[in-house]
Write an enzyme that holds these catalytic residues in place. Structure first.
Site, PDB file in Angstrom:
ATOM      1  N   SER A 125     -13.700  -0.106  -4.779  1.00 31.27           N
ATOM      2  CA  SER A 125     -12.932   0.947  -4.329  1.00 31.27           C
ATOM      3  C   SER A 125     -13.741   1.935  -3.754  1.00 31.27           C
ATOM      4  O   SER A 125     -14.781   2.166  -4.284  1.00 31.27           O
ATOM      5  CB  SER A 125     -12.232   1.524  -5.776  1.00 31.27           C
ATOM      6  OG  SER A 125     -11.358   2.606  -5.076  1.00 31.27           O
ATOM      7  N   TYR A 150     -10.808   4.485 -14.672  1.00 37.69           N
ATOM      8  CA  TYR A 150     -10.675   3.262 -13.850  1.00 37.69           C
ATOM      9  C   TYR A 150     -11.758   3.424 -12.840  1.00 37.69           C
ATOM     10  O   TYR A 150     -12.352   2.338 -12.728  1.00 37.69           O
ATOM     11  CB  TYR A 150      -9.064   3.566 -12.971  1.00 37.69           C
ATOM     12  CG  TYR A 150      -9.111   2.847 -11.824  1.00 37.69           C
ATOM     13  CD1 TYR A 150      -9.204   1.443 -11.742  1.00 37.69           C
ATOM     14  CD2 TYR A 150      -9.369   3.309 -10.554  1.00 37.69           C
ATOM     15  CE1 TYR A 150      -9.046   0.500 -10.707  1.00 37.69           C
ATOM     16  CE2 TYR A 150      -9.394   2.613  -9.384  1.00 37.69           C
ATOM     17  CZ  TYR A 150      -9.375   1.222  -9.524  1.00 37.69           C
ATOM     18  OH  TYR A 150      -9.118   0.378  -8.364  1.00 37.69           O
ATOM     19  N   LYS A 154     -14.840   0.402 -11.971  1.00 32.81           N
ATOM     20  CA  LYS A 154     -15.547   0.138 -10.800  1.00 32.81           C
ATOM     21  C   LYS A 154     -16.801   0.409 -10.216  1.00 32.81           C
ATOM     22  O   LYS A 154     -17.678  -0.504  -9.789  1.00 32.81           O
ATOM     23  CB  LYS A 154     -14.766   0.482  -9.225  1.00 32.81           C
ATOM     24  CG  LYS A 154     -13.287   0.294  -9.432  1.00 32.81           C
ATOM     25  CD  LYS A 154     -13.019  -1.327  -9.250  1.00 32.81           C
ATOM     26  CE  LYS A 154     -11.543  -1.825  -9.646  1.00 32.81           C
ATOM     27  NZ  LYS A 154     -11.578  -3.263  -9.625  1.00 32.81           N
TER      28      LYS A 154
HETATM   29  P1  NAD Z   1      -2.271  -5.430  -8.963  1.00 34.03           P
HETATM   30  O1  NAD Z   1      -2.062  -4.994 -10.184  1.00 34.03           O
HETATM   31  O2  NAD Z   1      -1.227  -5.645  -8.152  1.00 34.03           O
HETATM   32  O3  NAD Z   1      -2.990  -6.919  -9.145  1.00 34.03           O
HETATM   33  C1  NAD Z   1      -3.949  -7.262 -10.262  1.00 34.03           C
HETATM   34  C2  NAD Z   1      -3.196  -8.507 -10.916  1.00 34.03           C
HETATM   35  O4  NAD Z   1      -4.324  -8.860 -11.726  1.00 34.03           O
HETATM   36  C3  NAD Z   1      -2.049  -8.402 -11.280  1.00 34.03           C
HETATM   37  O5  NAD Z   1      -1.369  -9.595 -10.994  1.00 34.03           O
HETATM   38  C4  NAD Z   1      -2.156  -8.206 -12.886  1.00 34.03           C
HETATM   39  O6  NAD Z   1      -1.161  -9.009 -13.414  1.00 34.03           O
HETATM   40  C5  NAD Z   1      -3.618  -9.406 -13.204  1.00 34.03           C
HETATM   41  N1  NAD Z   1      -4.304  -8.961 -14.025  1.00 34.03           N
HETATM   42  C6  NAD Z   1      -4.731  -8.007 -14.666  1.00 34.03           C
HETATM   43  N2  NAD Z   1      -5.291  -7.932 -15.826  1.00 34.03           N
HETATM   44  C7  NAD Z   1      -5.637  -9.300 -15.894  1.00 34.03           C
HETATM   45  C8  NAD Z   1      -6.458 -10.262 -16.916  1.00 34.03           C
HETATM   46  N3  NAD Z   1      -6.877  -9.535 -17.785  1.00 34.03           N
HETATM   47  N4  NAD Z   1      -6.078 -11.446 -16.631  1.00 34.03           N
HETATM   48  C9  NAD Z   1      -5.338 -12.166 -15.837  1.00 34.03           C
HETATM   49  N5  NAD Z   1      -4.886 -11.243 -14.782  1.00 34.03           N
HETATM   50  C10 NAD Z   1      -4.972 -10.140 -14.928  1.00 34.03           C
HETATM   51  O7  NAD Z   1      -3.724  -4.514  -8.308  1.00 34.03           O
HETATM   52  P2  NAD Z   1      -4.090  -4.623  -6.669  1.00 34.03           P
HETATM   53  O8  NAD Z   1      -3.399  -3.663  -6.097  1.00 34.03           O
HETATM   54  O9  NAD Z   1      -3.629  -6.027  -5.979  1.00 34.03           O
HETATM   55  O10 NAD Z   1      -5.563  -4.662  -7.069  1.00 34.03           O
HETATM   56  C11 NAD Z   1      -6.629  -5.646  -7.056  1.00 34.03           C
HETATM   57  C12 NAD Z   1      -7.856  -5.310  -7.271  1.00 34.03           C
HETATM   58  O11 NAD Z   1      -8.095  -4.385  -6.215  1.00 34.03           O
HETATM   59  C13 NAD Z   1      -8.101  -4.726  -8.576  1.00 34.03           C
HETATM   60  O12 NAD Z   1      -9.304  -4.999  -8.948  1.00 34.03           O
HETATM   61  C14 NAD Z   1      -8.000  -2.993  -8.084  1.00 34.03           C
HETATM   62  O13 NAD Z   1      -8.711  -2.325  -8.998  1.00 34.03           O
HETATM   63  C15 NAD Z   1      -8.686  -3.310  -6.678  1.00 34.03           C
HETATM   64  N6  NAD Z   1      -8.304  -2.003  -5.554  1.00 34.03           N
HETATM   65  C16 NAD Z   1      -6.904  -1.791  -5.593  1.00 34.03           C
HETATM   66  C17 NAD Z   1      -6.670  -0.828  -4.743  1.00 34.03           C
HETATM   67  C18 NAD Z   1      -5.466  -0.473  -4.326  1.00 34.03           C
HETATM   68  O14 NAD Z   1      -5.103   0.801  -4.041  1.00 34.03           O
HETATM   69  N7  NAD Z   1      -4.244  -1.231  -4.472  1.00 34.03           N
HETATM   70  C19 NAD Z   1      -7.832  -0.028  -4.366  1.00 34.03           C
HETATM   71  C20 NAD Z   1      -9.035  -0.304  -4.462  1.00 34.03           C
HETATM   72  C21 NAD Z   1      -9.305  -1.283  -5.312  1.00 34.03           C
HETATM   73  C1  UD1 Z   2      -5.777   6.823  -5.593  1.00 37.33           C
HETATM   74  C2  UD1 Z   2      -7.136   6.815  -6.598  1.00 37.33           C
HETATM   75  C3  UD1 Z   2      -7.943   5.689  -6.076  1.00 37.33           C
HETATM   76  C4  UD1 Z   2      -7.227   4.157  -6.070  1.00 37.33           C
HETATM   77  C5  UD1 Z   2      -5.983   4.584  -5.205  1.00 37.33           C
HETATM   78  C6  UD1 Z   2      -5.289   3.130  -5.313  1.00 37.33           C
HETATM   79  C7  UD1 Z   2      -7.807   9.142  -7.165  1.00 37.33           C
HETATM   80  C8  UD1 Z   2      -8.606  10.313  -6.880  1.00 37.33           C
HETATM   81  N1  UD1 Z   2      -7.848   7.930  -6.443  1.00 37.33           N
HETATM   82  O1  UD1 Z   2      -6.279   7.081  -4.268  1.00 37.33           O
HETATM   83  O2  UD1 Z   2      -9.068   5.649  -6.780  1.00 37.33           O
HETATM   84  O3  UD1 Z   2      -7.954   3.230  -5.484  1.00 37.33           O
HETATM   85  O4  UD1 Z   2      -5.280   5.716  -5.724  1.00 37.33           O
HETATM   86  O5  UD1 Z   2      -4.345   3.244  -6.622  1.00 37.33           O
HETATM   87  O6  UD1 Z   2      -6.635   9.099  -7.949  1.00 37.33           O
HETATM   88  N2  UD1 Z   2       0.451  12.076  -2.419  1.00 37.33           N
HETATM   89  C9  UD1 Z   2       1.182  12.921  -2.350  1.00 37.33           C
HETATM   90  N3  UD1 Z   2       2.451  12.667  -3.153  1.00 37.33           N
HETATM   91  C10 UD1 Z   2       2.644  11.754  -3.851  1.00 37.33           C
HETATM   92  C11 UD1 Z   2       1.667  10.519  -3.817  1.00 37.33           C
HETATM   93  C12 UD1 Z   2       0.382  11.019  -3.179  1.00 37.33           C
HETATM   94  O7  UD1 Z   2       1.159  14.088  -1.649  1.00 37.33           O
HETATM   95  O8  UD1 Z   2       3.804  11.540  -4.327  1.00 37.33           O
HETATM   96  C13 UD1 Z   2      -0.942  12.282  -1.791  1.00 37.33           C
HETATM   97  C14 UD1 Z   2      -2.254  12.334  -2.684  1.00 37.33           C
HETATM   98  O9  UD1 Z   2      -2.302  13.856  -2.925  1.00 37.33           O
HETATM   99  C15 UD1 Z   2      -3.252  11.944  -1.770  1.00 37.33           C
HETATM  100  C16 UD1 Z   2      -2.591  10.926  -0.980  1.00 37.33           C
HETATM  101  O10 UD1 Z   2      -0.848  11.184  -1.070  1.00 37.33           O
HETATM  102  O11 UD1 Z   2      -3.810  13.008  -1.152  1.00 37.33           O
HETATM  103  C17 UD1 Z   2      -2.764   9.435  -1.523  1.00 37.33           C
HETATM  104  O12 UD1 Z   2      -2.726   9.376  -2.748  1.00 37.33           O
HETATM  105  P1  UD1 Z   2      -2.645   8.013  -3.438  1.00 37.33           P
HETATM  106  O13 UD1 Z   2      -1.550   6.955  -2.909  1.00 37.33           O
HETATM  107  O14 UD1 Z   2      -2.423   8.341  -4.973  1.00 37.33           O
HETATM  108  O15 UD1 Z   2      -4.068   7.539  -3.325  1.00 37.33           O
HETATM  109  P2  UD1 Z   2      -5.488   8.136  -3.578  1.00 37.33           P
HETATM  110  O16 UD1 Z   2      -5.286   9.428  -4.418  1.00 37.33           O
HETATM  111  O17 UD1 Z   2      -6.133   8.324  -2.430  1.00 37.33           O
END
Ligand code: NAD
Ligand code: UD1
Length: 335
Positions: A125, A150, A154
């Protein structure tokens, strides 16, 4: 590489990636404990692709189960999504996050080593860059200790993998996602936020749907053109496609460790996102400006040129498409 193990394969990014893999003709083995996903995603994937992955409902913390999966299905590459991802929750339950995200990773690489499966793609991330003001951020930006447990998982995940490749013949690709949003154009799969969403786009769509009364924009007094935070939003389908490129890269190149930023390479302010949502969907959103949220980085976007150059990957889908698909997905969720 034809057989790919996808952990967290029914989750938000995992399910979109499974679709892309199946559409590329790959054989997919998905493992998920359904902690943050729904079994119905499996039939939705089948609806989109005409076939579905081999699915194992189980936990990556269960090492014997992992051994069984590797033994039976003989994957050639691994994409590791399974983790907990809620930043706020991680500050309340840090140990639960360390255990799932770090022990999960350690189990997986341990079994991968036993079965000599060395091609490994890790979901990292942009949070590993911490509170930086150097956007656009390149991959050589120094990493900072994360603000949340969290984020720490990462950062430590990346460090463990960095260490591993020095001693074992793994090829690891760390993918640093910026802000993934949107849903599949079919609206059959998308993000399923549990409870009150903390992320911006699910909060927008739930407000538009009447599930939440009002969106609060956290701060409009930042030093940015319109005073709101700036982020690099990336369509989840574009993001999913990058995983196929990463696997191809691992299959065809001799290396130990690579890092790629996955973003559009462009920042959009929170207010721009809100206005774009209203415009493309012709929906009026109830929102107000509120206090800043603790821990928010002022502005961050990617220099994604390395992925373009090395992986031949770039985003194709616009902010408008992200907002349209997110709304289409939200609307069918109510059905
Ligand atoms: P998500 O929660 O939708 O998907 C993760 C999946 O993993 C879920 O289906 C959950 O049931 C499964 N899971 C969790 N722990 C498990 C375990 N111990 N064994 C088996 N299954 C398990 O999340 P996502 O948004 O699809 O994210 C996927 C990956 O990307 C994660 O590693 C997350 O940290 C990373 N990531 C996500 C974002 C984001 O904004 N969505 C941003 C940066 C990184
Ligand atoms: C956050 C996490 C990041 C993670 C990502 C996905 C932090 C600092 N970062 O990113 O590590 O990978 O989520 O889970 O927490 N906002 C509003 N109103 C809302 C919600 C969000 O104004 O109700 C704004 C926030 O202030 C931010 C932007 O929208 O400026 C994006 O927020 P969000 O979607 O939560 O993502 P990040 O904070 O960028």
């Amino acid at each position: 590489m034809n057989k790919i193990l996808v952990t967290g394969g029914l989750g938000y990014i995992g399910s979109h990636t499974v679709v892309e893999l199946l559409e590329q003709g790959k054989e997919v083995i998905a493992i998920d404990n359904l902690n943050n996903s729904d079994i119905r995603v499996l039939s939705r994937i089948e609806q989109i692709c005409g076939r579905k992955p081999i699915f194992i409902e189980g936990d990556i913390l269960d090492k014997d189960l992992l051994r069984k999966v590797f033994d039976e299905h003989k994957p050639e590459g691994i994409i590791h999504f399974a983790a907990y991802k809620a930043v706020g929750e991680s500050t309340e339950k840090p140990v639960m996050y360390y255990e799932n995200n770090l022990s999960g990773l350690i189990n997986l690489i341990g079994v991968a080593e036993e079965f000599e499966v060395y091609n490994f793609v890790f979901s990292s991330s942009c949070t590993v860059y911490g509170d930086t003001s150097n956007s656009p951020i390149g991959e050589d930006e120094p990493l900072q200790l994360a603000i949340s447990p969290y984020g720490t998982t990462k950062l430590l995940g990346e460090k463990i993998l960095q260490d591993l490749v020095n001693f074992k013949p793994f090829k690891v690709v760390n993918l640093r996602y910026f802000n993934p949003v949107g849903a599949h154009p079919s609206a059959l799969i998308g993000e399923l936020p549990l409870g009150v969403p903390s992320n911006l786009v699910p909060y927008i769509t739930q407000t538009a749907a009447g599930i939440r009364e009002q969106l609060v924009i956290f701060g409009n007094d930042y030093n940015t053109p319109d005073g709101t935070n700036i982020r690099d939003f990336i369509h989840v389908v574009d993001l999913a496609k990058a995983h196929i490129k990463a696997l191809d890269y691992a299959a065809n190149n001799d290396f130990k460790l690579e890092y790629f930023n996955l973003g559009a390479g462009k920042g959009h302010s929170v207010l721009e996102v809100v206005k774009c949502f209203e415009r493309v969907n012709d929906v009026k959103l109830n929102y107000r400006f509120g206090e800043r949220r603790a821990g928010d980085v002022v502005q961050i976007w990617a220099d994604a040129s390395k992925a373009d150059r090395v992986l031949d990957w770039r985003t194709e889908l616009s902010l408008e498409t992200m907002m349209e698909s997110a709304w289409k997905w939200q609307q069918q969720l109510g059905d």
